[in-house]
Design a protein around this motif. Structure first.
Motif, PDB file in Angstrom:
ATOM      1  N   ASN A   1       0.927  -1.157  -0.080  1.00 17.06           N
ATOM      2  CA  ASN A   1       0.002  -0.063  -0.006  1.00 17.06           C
ATOM      3  C   ASN A   1       0.902   1.212   0.044  1.00 17.06           C
ATOM      4  OD1 ASN A   1       0.660   0.639   2.678  1.00 17.06           O
ATOM      5  ND2 ASN A   1      -0.669  -1.084   3.380  1.00 17.06           N
ATOM      6  N   LYS A   2       0.242   2.404   0.146  1.00 13.75           N
ATOM      7  CA  LYS A   2       1.163   3.765  -0.172  1.00 13.75           C
ATOM      8  C   LYS A   2       1.706   4.003   1.049  1.00 13.75           C
ATOM      9  CE  LYS A   2      -1.409   5.530  -3.925  1.00 13.75           C
ATOM     10  NZ  LYS A   2      -2.235   6.640  -4.573  1.00 13.75           N
ATOM     11  N   SER A   3       1.550   3.127   2.080  1.00 11.77           N
ATOM     12  CA  SER A   3       2.510   3.449   3.476  1.00 11.77           C
ATOM     13  C   SER A   3       3.708   2.607   3.351  1.00 11.77           C
ATOM     14  CB  SER A   3       1.685   3.308   4.608  1.00 11.77           C
ATOM     15  OG  SER A   3       2.301   3.501   5.743  1.00 11.77           O
ATOM     16  N   ASN A   4       3.247   1.131   3.296  1.00 14.98           N
ATOM     17  CA  ASN A   4       4.378   0.207   3.503  1.00 14.98           C
ATOM     18  C   ASN A   4       5.188   0.120   2.436  1.00 14.98           C
ATOM     19  OD1 ASN A   4       3.184  -1.564   1.541  1.00 14.98           O
ATOM     20  ND2 ASN A   4       2.077  -2.625   3.274  1.00 14.98           N
ATOM     21  N   ILE A   5       5.009   0.825   1.264  1.00 16.13           N
ATOM     22  CA  ILE A   5       5.787   0.708   0.037  1.00 16.13           C
ATOM     23  C   ILE A   5       7.049   1.511   0.295  1.00 16.13           C
ATOM     24  CG2 ILE A   5       4.783   2.974  -0.743  1.00 16.13           C
ATOM     25  CD1 ILE A   5       6.248   0.024  -2.940  1.00 16.13           C
ATOM     26  N   TRP A   6       7.201   2.406   1.355  1.00 16.08           N
ATOM     27  CA  TRP A   6       8.449   3.160   1.660  1.00 16.08           C
ATOM     28  C   TRP A   6       9.210   2.278   2.525  1.00 16.08           C
ATOM     29  CZ3 TRP A   6       9.584   7.922  -0.130  1.00 16.08           C
ATOM     30  CH2 TRP A   6       8.387   8.687  -0.526  1.00 16.08           C
ATOM     31  N   ASP A   7       8.935   1.061   2.910  1.00 15.46           N
ATOM     32  CA  ASP A   7      10.079   0.246   3.625  1.00 15.46           C
ATOM     33  C   ASP A   7      10.734  -0.505   2.463  1.00 15.46           C
ATOM     34  OD1 ASP A   7       9.365   0.840   6.079  1.00 15.46           O
ATOM     35  OD2 ASP A   7       7.555  -0.887   6.216  1.00 15.46           O
ATOM     36  N   CYS A   8      10.240  -0.627   1.164  1.00 16.71           N
ATOM     37  CA  CYS A   8      11.104  -1.190   0.055  1.00 16.71           C
ATOM     38  C   CYS A   8      12.292  -0.308  -0.683  1.00 16.71           C
ATOM     39  CB  CYS A   8       9.845  -1.508  -1.088  1.00 16.71           C
ATOM     40  SG  CYS A   8       8.587  -2.649  -0.410  1.00 16.71           S
ATOM     41  N   GLN A   9      13.090  -1.131  -1.148  1.00 14.89           N
ATOM     42  CA  GLN A   9      14.139  -0.489  -1.825  1.00 14.89           C
ATOM     43  C   GLN A   9      13.880  -0.979  -3.240  1.00 14.89           C
ATOM     44  OE1 GLN A   9      16.023   1.636  -0.552  1.00 14.89           O
ATOM     45  NE2 GLN A   9      15.176   1.333   1.340  1.00 14.89           N
ATOM     46  N   GLU A  10      14.847  -0.473  -4.190  1.00 14.08           N
ATOM     47  CA  GLU A  10      14.765  -0.917  -5.593  1.00 14.08           C
ATOM     48  C   GLU A  10      14.658  -2.566  -5.775  1.00 14.08           C
ATOM     49  OE1 GLU A  10      16.243   3.188  -5.368  1.00 14.08           O
ATOM     50  OE2 GLU A  10      16.905   1.421  -4.547  1.00 14.08           O
ATOM     51  N   ASN A  11      15.664  -3.069  -5.271  1.00 10.82           N
ATOM     52  CA  ASN A  11      15.536  -4.614  -5.627  1.00 10.82           C
ATOM     53  C   ASN A  11      14.289  -5.173  -4.972  1.00 10.82           C
ATOM     54  OD1 ASN A  11      18.144  -4.649  -6.881  1.00 10.82           O
ATOM     55  ND2 ASN A  11      19.263  -4.980  -4.696  1.00 10.82           N
ATOM     56  N   ASP A  12      13.689  -4.668  -4.012  1.00 10.58           N
ATOM     57  CA  ASP A  12      12.406  -5.277  -3.562  1.00 10.58           C
ATOM     58  C   ASP A  12      11.480  -5.276  -4.316  1.00 10.58           C
ATOM     59  OD1 ASP A  12      13.802  -5.958  -1.024  1.00 10.58           O
ATOM     60  OD2 ASP A  12      13.159  -3.770  -0.318  1.00 10.58           O
ATOM     61  N   ILE A  13      11.342  -4.356  -5.338  1.00 13.23           N
ATOM     62  CA  ILE A  13      10.190  -3.979  -6.284  1.00 13.23           C
ATOM     63  C   ILE A  13      10.341  -5.168  -7.365  1.00 13.23           C
ATOM     64  CG2 ILE A  13       9.193  -2.483  -8.117  1.00 13.23           C
ATOM     65  CD1 ILE A  13       9.019  -1.536  -4.842  1.00 13.23           C
ATOM     66  N   PHE A  14      11.542  -5.451  -7.944  1.00  9.26           N
ATOM     67  CA  PHE A  14      11.772  -6.593  -8.874  1.00  9.26           C
ATOM     68  C   PHE A  14      11.278  -7.945  -8.289  1.00  9.26           C
ATOM     69  CE2 PHE A  14      14.228  -3.161 -10.510  1.00  9.26           C
ATOM     70  CZ  PHE A  14      13.820  -2.955 -11.747  1.00  9.26           C
ATOM     71  N   ARG A  15      11.992  -8.045  -7.027  1.00 11.97           N
ATOM     72  CA  ARG A  15      11.448  -9.260  -6.296  1.00 11.97           C
ATOM     73  C   ARG A  15      10.217  -9.530  -5.920  1.00 11.97           C
ATOM     74  NH1 ARG A  15      10.464 -10.210  -1.302  1.00 11.97           N
ATOM     75  NH2 ARG A  15      11.235  -8.299  -0.495  1.00 11.97           N
ATOM     76  N   ILE A  16       9.344  -8.590  -5.535  1.00 14.01           N
ATOM     77  CA  ILE A  16       8.015  -8.665  -5.368  1.00 14.01           C
ATOM     78  C   ILE A  16       7.406  -9.035  -6.516  1.00 14.01           C
ATOM     79  CG2 ILE A  16       5.880  -7.546  -4.436  1.00 14.01           C
ATOM     80  CD1 ILE A  16       7.738  -6.118  -2.293  1.00 14.01           C
ATOM     81  N   TRP A  17       7.525  -8.459  -7.417  1.00 11.19           N
ATOM     82  CA  TRP A  17       6.798  -8.449  -8.880  1.00 11.19           C
ATOM     83  C   TRP A  17       7.054  -9.757  -9.355  1.00 11.19           C
ATOM     84  CZ3 TRP A  17       3.553  -4.538 -10.792  1.00 11.19           C
ATOM     85  CH2 TRP A  17       3.000  -4.743 -12.133  1.00 11.19           C
ATOM     86  N   GLU A  18       8.236 -10.152  -9.429  1.00 12.55           N
ATOM     87  CA  GLU A  18       8.650 -11.578  -9.878  1.00 12.55           C
ATOM     88  C   GLU A  18       7.745 -12.623  -9.230  1.00 12.55           C
ATOM     89  OE1 GLU A  18      12.412 -14.526 -10.614  1.00 12.55           O
ATOM     90  OE2 GLU A  18      12.845 -12.483  -9.768  1.00 12.55           O
ATOM     91  N   ALA A  19       7.525 -12.483  -7.813  1.00 13.68           N
ATOM     92  CA  ALA A  19       6.952 -13.394  -7.070  1.00 13.68           C
ATOM     93  C   ALA A  19       5.537 -13.413  -7.390  1.00 13.68           C
ATOM     94  CB  ALA A  19       7.127 -13.083  -5.578  1.00 13.68           C
ATOM     95  N   ALA A  20       5.208 -12.386  -7.950  1.00 13.33           N
ATOM     96  CA  ALA A  20       3.628 -12.442  -8.191  1.00 13.33           C
ATOM     97  C   ALA A  20       3.098 -12.573  -9.855  1.00 13.33           C
ATOM     98  CB  ALA A  20       3.158 -10.949  -7.846  1.00 13.33           C
TER      99      ALA A  20
END
Length: 266
Positions: free
Chosen positions: A15-34
């Motif tokens: 969500n627009k709050s916990n997204i701030w806990d992510c870093q760039e590498n997390d975005i690619f990892r999370i997207w790949e997992a989904a």
């Protein structure tokens, strides 16, 4: 800043709050997992909008080494993502820095350290707490306890002073010089209160089979009160509508004679 217990984020829980806990590498990892999720294609735009609330995201149109190097030189992380079975693209992703007080939002205020907050306030032209707009102050105080004091420089840190007490209580301090005086801004992260959950929120209402063990509540709304008399039609007829009195005939005759005598005396 105390480390928060971080839950493993997924694309569906972002969500627009916990997204701030992510870093760039997390975005690619999370997207790949989904990527195998059936609803990925239908909801891709929604997920991208959440990511863009905290990251600069650009699609790399020209996939050449020299182009990618330019993105990386600007601090972007470049990687490939799968939009659907037949569509793969390259993204350049960079987390938005929080440098100015105007970068602070209700969504990100609880995802920065106290030191980072004071650093951002210090960049606000050295104006101190009162130089911040009320809206920015409200955002900051939603995530941090804030206190301020302004004293002559030689009195600020005296034994037993507010400065000493606040530091002992875990506050970090930003000192802003104002001539021979100093404004001290004390900040400490507020504990995050867990939102109380109602009982019905804890039950899976979409899966009634999971709630078979729940005790069924009987409806007694229309039941008669035990203290109330039950409706008795015979009783109503005999008592409520009675127009005669239980009197002996002799008594009635005596009453009639008395009335007659009264008239004669007149």
């Amino acid at each position: 800043m105390k480390k928060k217990e971080k839950k493993t984020l997924t694309l569906k829980t972002l969500n627009k709050s916990n997204i701030w806990d992510c870093q760039e590498n997390d975005i690619f990892r999370i997207w790949e997992a989904a990527e195998k999720d059936s609803d990925m294609k239908d909801n891709a735009r929604h997920y991208i909008d959440i990511i863009k609330s905290a990251f600069d995201l650009e699609e790399v149109k020209v996939d050449k080494p020299e182009v990618i190097k330019k993105y990386e030189a600007r601090g972007f992380k470049v990687g490939q993502v799968k939009m659907d079975e037949n569509n793969k693209v390259k993204w350049a992703v960079k987390k938005r820095p929080i440098l100015r007080v105007t970068d602070l939002t209700y969504e990100n205020i609880r995802h920065i350290s106290t030191s980072k907050l004071l650093e951002v306030i210090d960049r606000n032209f050295g104006g101190g707490w009162d130089s911040l707009s009320q809206s920015i102050q409200d955002i900051i105080t939603s995530g941090f306890d804030i206190s301020t004091t302004t004293l002559p420089k030689d009195r600020l840190r005296k034994p037993g002073s507010m400065y000493e007490k606040k530091v002992a209580d875990g506050f970090e301090v930003l000192e802003i010089a104002k001539g021979l005086w100093v404004e001290a801004i004390f900040a400490k992260e507020k504990p995050e209160m867990e939102k109380p959950r109602m009982k019905f929120e804890e039950e899976d209402l979409d899966n009634p089979e999971d709630n078979e063990d729940l005790e069924e509540v009987e409806d007694h709304y229309n039941d008669l009160d035990e203290d109330d008399d039950e409706f008795d039609e015979d009783k109503l007829t005999e008592e409520s509508y009675r127009t005669t009195f239980d009197t002996e005939p002799e008594d009635l005759n005596l009453e009639a004679e008395e009335i007659s005598d009264d008239y004669e005396d007149e």
